[in-house]
Design a protein around this motif. Structure first.
Motif, mmCIF file in Angstrom:
data_model
loop_
_atom_site.group_PDB
_atom_site.id
_atom_site.type_symbol
_atom_site.label_atom_id
_atom_site.label_comp_id
_atom_site.label_asym_id
_atom_site.label_seq_id
_atom_site.Cartn_x
_atom_site.Cartn_y
_atom_site.Cartn_z
ATOM 1 N N ARG A 198 56.114 10.880 0.159
ATOM 2 C CA ARG A 198 55.340 11.807 -0.673
ATOM 3 C C ARG A 198 56.222 12.503 -1.705
ATOM 4 N NH1 ARG A 198 50.882 14.998 3.060
ATOM 5 N NH2 ARG A 198 50.002 13.153 4.111
ATOM 6 N N ALA A 199 57.462 12.769 -1.325
ATOM 7 C CA ALA A 199 58.373 13.444 -2.251
ATOM 8 C C ALA A 199 59.019 12.470 -3.220
ATOM 9 C CB ALA A 199 59.453 14.192 -1.465
ATOM 10 N N GLY A 200 58.902 11.180 -2.943
ATOM 11 C CA GLY A 200 59.523 10.191 -3.810
ATOM 12 C C GLY A 200 61.029 10.148 -3.670
ATOM 13 N N VAL A 201 61.527 10.437 -2.463
ATOM 14 C CA VAL A 201 62.973 10.419 -2.216
ATOM 15 C C VAL A 201 63.244 9.518 -1.022
ATOM 16 C CG1 VAL A 201 63.293 12.740 -3.155
ATOM 17 C CG2 VAL A 201 62.851 12.454 -0.706
ATOM 18 N N GLY A 202 64.517 9.256 -0.772
ATOM 19 C CA GLY A 202 64.896 8.429 0.359
ATOM 20 C C GLY A 202 64.877 9.199 1.671
ATOM 21 N N HIS A 203 64.964 8.438 2.758
ATOM 22 C CA HIS A 203 64.942 9.045 4.088
ATOM 23 C C HIS A 203 66.134 9.963 4.285
ATOM 24 C CE1 HIS A 203 65.810 9.092 8.462
ATOM 25 N NE2 HIS A 203 64.500 9.202 8.557
ATOM 26 N N SER A 204 67.328 9.559 3.822
ATOM 27 C CA SER A 204 68.525 10.380 4.002
ATOM 28 C C SER A 204 68.433 11.681 3.208
ATOM 29 C CB SER A 204 69.776 9.600 3.594
ATOM 30 O OG SER A 204 69.677 9.180 2.241
ATOM 31 N N THR A 205 67.837 11.606 2.007
ATOM 32 C CA THR A 205 67.673 12.831 1.208
ATOM 33 C C THR A 205 66.762 13.827 1.911
ATOM 34 O OG1 THR A 205 67.979 11.568 -0.836
ATOM 35 C CG2 THR A 205 66.919 13.724 -1.031
ATOM 36 N N MET A 206 65.666 13.324 2.458
ATOM 37 C CA MET A 206 64.764 14.212 3.193
ATOM 38 C C MET A 206 65.459 14.805 4.409
ATOM 39 S SD MET A 206 61.914 15.736 3.623
ATOM 40 C CE MET A 206 61.030 15.043 2.242
ATOM 41 N N HIS A 207 66.276 14.003 5.090
ATOM 42 C CA HIS A 207 67.025 14.514 6.243
ATOM 43 C C HIS A 207 67.979 15.619 5.812
ATOM 44 C CE1 HIS A 207 69.335 14.653 9.935
ATOM 45 N NE2 HIS A 207 68.495 13.795 10.500
ATOM 46 N N ASN A 208 68.626 15.457 4.653
ATOM 47 C CA ASN A 208 69.529 16.493 4.145
ATOM 48 C C ASN A 208 68.773 17.767 3.807
ATOM 49 O OD1 ASN A 208 71.838 14.965 4.403
ATOM 50 N ND2 ASN A 208 71.716 14.114 2.327
ATOM 51 N N TRP A 209 67.583 17.614 3.224
ATOM 52 C CA TRP A 209 66.776 18.806 2.936
ATOM 53 C C TRP A 209 66.485 19.588 4.214
ATOM 54 C CZ3 TRP A 209 62.373 17.017 -0.913
ATOM 55 C CH2 TRP A 209 62.959 16.694 -2.146
ATOM 56 N N ILE A 210 66.107 18.868 5.256
ATOM 57 C CA ILE A 210 65.788 19.536 6.516
ATOM 58 C C ILE A 210 67.015 20.223 7.095
ATOM 59 C CG2 ILE A 210 65.039 19.128 8.893
ATOM 60 C CD1 ILE A 210 63.237 16.907 7.841
ATOM 61 N N SER A 211 68.172 19.545 7.054
ATOM 62 C CA SER A 211 69.406 20.139 7.574
ATOM 63 C C SER A 211 69.783 21.393 6.790
ATOM 64 C CB SER A 211 70.543 19.113 7.516
ATOM 65 O OG SER A 211 70.253 17.990 8.305
ATOM 66 N N ARG A 212 69.673 21.332 5.474
ATOM 67 C CA ARG A 212 69.998 22.505 4.654
ATOM 68 C C ARG A 212 69.009 23.646 4.910
ATOM 69 N NH1 ARG A 212 70.087 19.516 -0.946
ATOM 70 N NH2 ARG A 212 69.764 21.642 -1.698
ATOM 71 N N TYR A 213 67.748 23.256 5.118
ATOM 72 C CA TYR A 213 66.743 24.287 5.380
ATOM 73 C C TYR A 213 67.020 24.992 6.707
ATOM 74 C CZ TYR A 213 62.106 26.371 6.048
ATOM 75 O OH TYR A 213 61.078 27.248 6.244
ATOM 76 N N ALA A 240 76.474 18.676 12.527
ATOM 77 C CA ALA A 240 76.080 19.522 11.397
ATOM 78 C C ALA A 240 74.905 20.412 11.772
ATOM 79 C CB ALA A 240 75.728 18.647 10.201
ATOM 80 N N GLU A 241 73.927 19.859 12.505
ATOM 81 C CA GLU A 241 72.790 20.677 12.928
ATOM 82 C C GLU A 241 73.211 21.722 13.955
ATOM 83 O OE1 GLU A 241 69.760 18.115 14.301
ATOM 84 O OE2 GLU A 241 69.324 17.230 12.330
ATOM 85 N N LYS A 242 74.169 21.355 14.803
ATOM 86 C CA LYS A 242 74.631 22.286 15.828
ATOM 87 C C LYS A 242 75.266 23.522 15.208
ATOM 88 C CE LYS A 242 77.889 22.587 19.706
ATOM 89 N NZ LYS A 242 78.861 21.830 20.545
ATOM 90 N N TYR A 243 76.085 23.330 14.156
ATOM 91 C CA TYR A 243 76.795 24.449 13.530
ATOM 92 C C TYR A 243 76.118 24.925 12.245
ATOM 93 C CZ TYR A 243 80.541 23.634 16.856
ATOM 94 O OH TYR A 243 81.273 23.488 18.013
ATOM 95 N N LYS A 244 74.874 24.415 12.011
ATOM 96 C CA LYS A 244 74.093 24.846 10.855
ATOM 97 C C LYS A 244 74.843 24.595 9.541
ATOM 98 C CE LYS A 244 71.414 28.283 13.397
ATOM 99 N NZ LYS A 244 70.274 27.367 13.492
#
Length: 525
Positions: free
Chosen positions: A32-47, A89-93
């Motif tokens: 839906r966002a028109g991005v790759g799976h890894s990009t969406m994963h990075n967005w979630i991690s940053r969020y 990365a998720e563990k230490y935010k």
């Protein structure tokens, strides 16, 4: 991945919250966002690490500083195999798993990196298994301290301490470098690790089976033929569906369907090679020929392509295309009839032909026979008889007659028509031992025309093989599998087919020519 869509902060945050709540798959959000799976994963991690502010357009420009202790702890956990880069990365935010990889990379490159960019100011090197074992033994046996050993081996005291701890728990195996190795493929070192590995193996096996089942359903397993471009078309579509809709990795999906990843990406780019384009064109011509004559197999279709469409291809290519389209010739039915002796023959001739099924010129050898057809008027079955004469030189049908009764008049009229069309012909005339051909009257007609009579032996259908073969061709291509409901319909079919056979049906035994073409060439020679 489609074209990237311009999205505001609220839309990005909505997609991320849907993924975190489990109401939307990450692949669907990425689509839906028109991005790759890894990009969406990075967005979630940053969020998760920084909140909604990390999703702003200038979020990447705002550098965070990390303490030396945090960076070192993260690198040590990653290098000791305590988790993947993304998990740590998720563990230490942290903003993404790439940051963990960057820190580990700087650790191995012996380079200083400015702290404000998140680098690791440690000059370290890789250690072999032997070096780790030696360092542990020096600690346990020689009594050397962690600071001394860290200075000697170019590492930190915490790393040496972790070596000693793992050695005491798991022995030498605990000092192995297992980075980059899939958990399910590793040899367990403890009972807990064995359970984790077995769980990981079962989860992966279940995942692969589920993916393969989905792919086979989508690709339509068992359908179609064997031409690679057409068969893989469905497989490529299945891989795209699996990657974009179900979130499966492209590499795993390609491996499950036994196709190359490079081939999939070439197809996905929309750029077809010249051979694929040519095969599609040929497939269209093959389908057109098949629609006009459903009885044709790949050999006759190949001959038509070369003769009437100026597109010569070899038999194997034509066969692959026909299989991909599900095209095949009509089946040959088992023949149950055979030559039988007349009950009271008036004249019998020897088998002069003796299976010499060739002739140097037209009207040198003629074969004849009678065959039966059926048509239906309501519940009543009616019979129609066809008598024909075939020339062995060019395989043309010299003459034919249709009647409702199988009698002597049928074969007499057939002979009369042949003589009327070829008044100078004096061929060897071969038939079976049917009652029509064993009469004295028929023998006298042949003698009057200057013909030598020849007859098949009893029970030897092959003695009249080419004539029997013509009946098989006619019935297989136009009669079997159809139900004729009137005499006119059946007669029209037979007349049209014999005209088609003489003037249009290519035969390889004739050098991919029609019977009338060979006849004309022989007459002109």
């Amino acid at each position: 991945m489609g074209k990237r869509i311009e999205m505001d902060l609220q839309e990005k945050e909505y997609l991320i919250q849907e993924c975190l709540a489990g109401r939307m798959r990450m692949r669907e959000a990425a689509r839906r966002a028109g991005v790759g799976h890894s990009t969406m994963h990075n967005w979630i991690s940053r969020y998760r690490a920084e909140g909604a502010s990390a999703l702003s357009e200038n979020g990447n420009a705002q550098k965070r500083t990390y303490s030396e202790e945090l960076r070192q702890k993260v690198v040590e956990e990653y290098l000791s195999g305590q988790g993947s880069a993304m998990a740590i990365a998720e563990k230490y935010k942290l903003r993404s798993g790439n940051l963990v990889l960057d820190w580990a990379k700087e650790y191995h490159r012996h380079r200083e990196h400015p702290k404000e960019t998140g680098g690791v100011s440690m000059a370290r090197r890789n250690h072999t298994l032997e070096e780790r074992v030696q360092a542990v033994k020096e600690y346990l046996e020689a009594g050397k301290g962690f600071p001394e050993l860290s200075e000697k081996y170019g590492t930190t005291a915490q790393v040496v301490r972790s070596w000693v701890k793992r050695y005491q728990e798991m022995g030498v195996a605990g000092l192995e470098d297992r980075r980059g190795k899939r958990l399910a493929s590793q040899t367990p070192r403890t009972t807990e690790e064995a359970l984790r590995i077995e769980k990981s193996r079962l989860e992966r096996e279940n995942y692969l089976l589920r993916m393969e089942l989905d792919l086979l359903k989508s690709a339509g397993a068992g359908e179609g033929g064997s031409l690679r471009q057409f068969r893989q078309e469905r497989q490529y579509q299945a891989v795209r569906w699996a990657a974009e809709e179900q979130g499966y990795p492209v590499a795993e999906a390609c491996r499950a369907l036994h196709i190359s990843r490079a081939g999939y990406y070439q197809w996905h780019s929309g750029k077809e090679d010249a051979r694929t384009v040519e095969n599609r064109r040929l497939a269209g011509l093959v389908k057109q020929i098949h629609d006009e004559s459903p009885d044709k197999g790949y050999r006759r279709i190949r001959d038509d392509l070369a003769r009437y469409y100026a597109t010569p291809v070899n038999d194997k290519r034509a066969l692959r295309i026909c299989r991909s389209l599900g095209i095949q010739s009509t089946i040959k039915y088992t023949r149950h009839g055979c030559t039988r002796r007349a009950s009271d023959p008036q004249y019998l001739a020897e088998n002069v032909l003796n299976r010499q099924f060739y002739a140097d010129k037209p009207n040198e050898k003629w074969l004849t026979d009678v065959t039966e057809f059926k048509y239906y008027v309501g519940p009543t079955v009616h019979k129609l008889y066809l008598s024909a004469i075939l020339d062995l030189c060019d395989r043309r049908i010299v003459s034919f007659v249709l009647r409702d009764a199988n009698d002597s008049a049928l074969v007499h009229e057939t002979l009369d028509r042949a003589l009327a069309a070829n008044p100078d012909a004096h061929p060897l005339f071969h038939s079976d031992r049917g009652f029509q051909y064993t009469t004295r009257v028929f023998h006298d007609k042949l003698a009057a025309a200057g013909m030598t009579q020849s007859m098949s032996r009893v029970g030897k259908c092959i003695d009249n093989g080419p004539m029997e073969g013509f009946w098989g061709i006619l019935k297989r291509e136009r009669y079997y599998g159809r139900r004729f409901t009137s005499r006119e319909q059946l007669c029209q079919m037979i007349r049209e087919y014999i005209a088609y056979y003489n003037f249009s049906r290519l035969q390889r035994r004739l050098g991919v020519h029609t019977p009338m073409e060979v006849y004309t060439q022989c007459r002109a020679a």
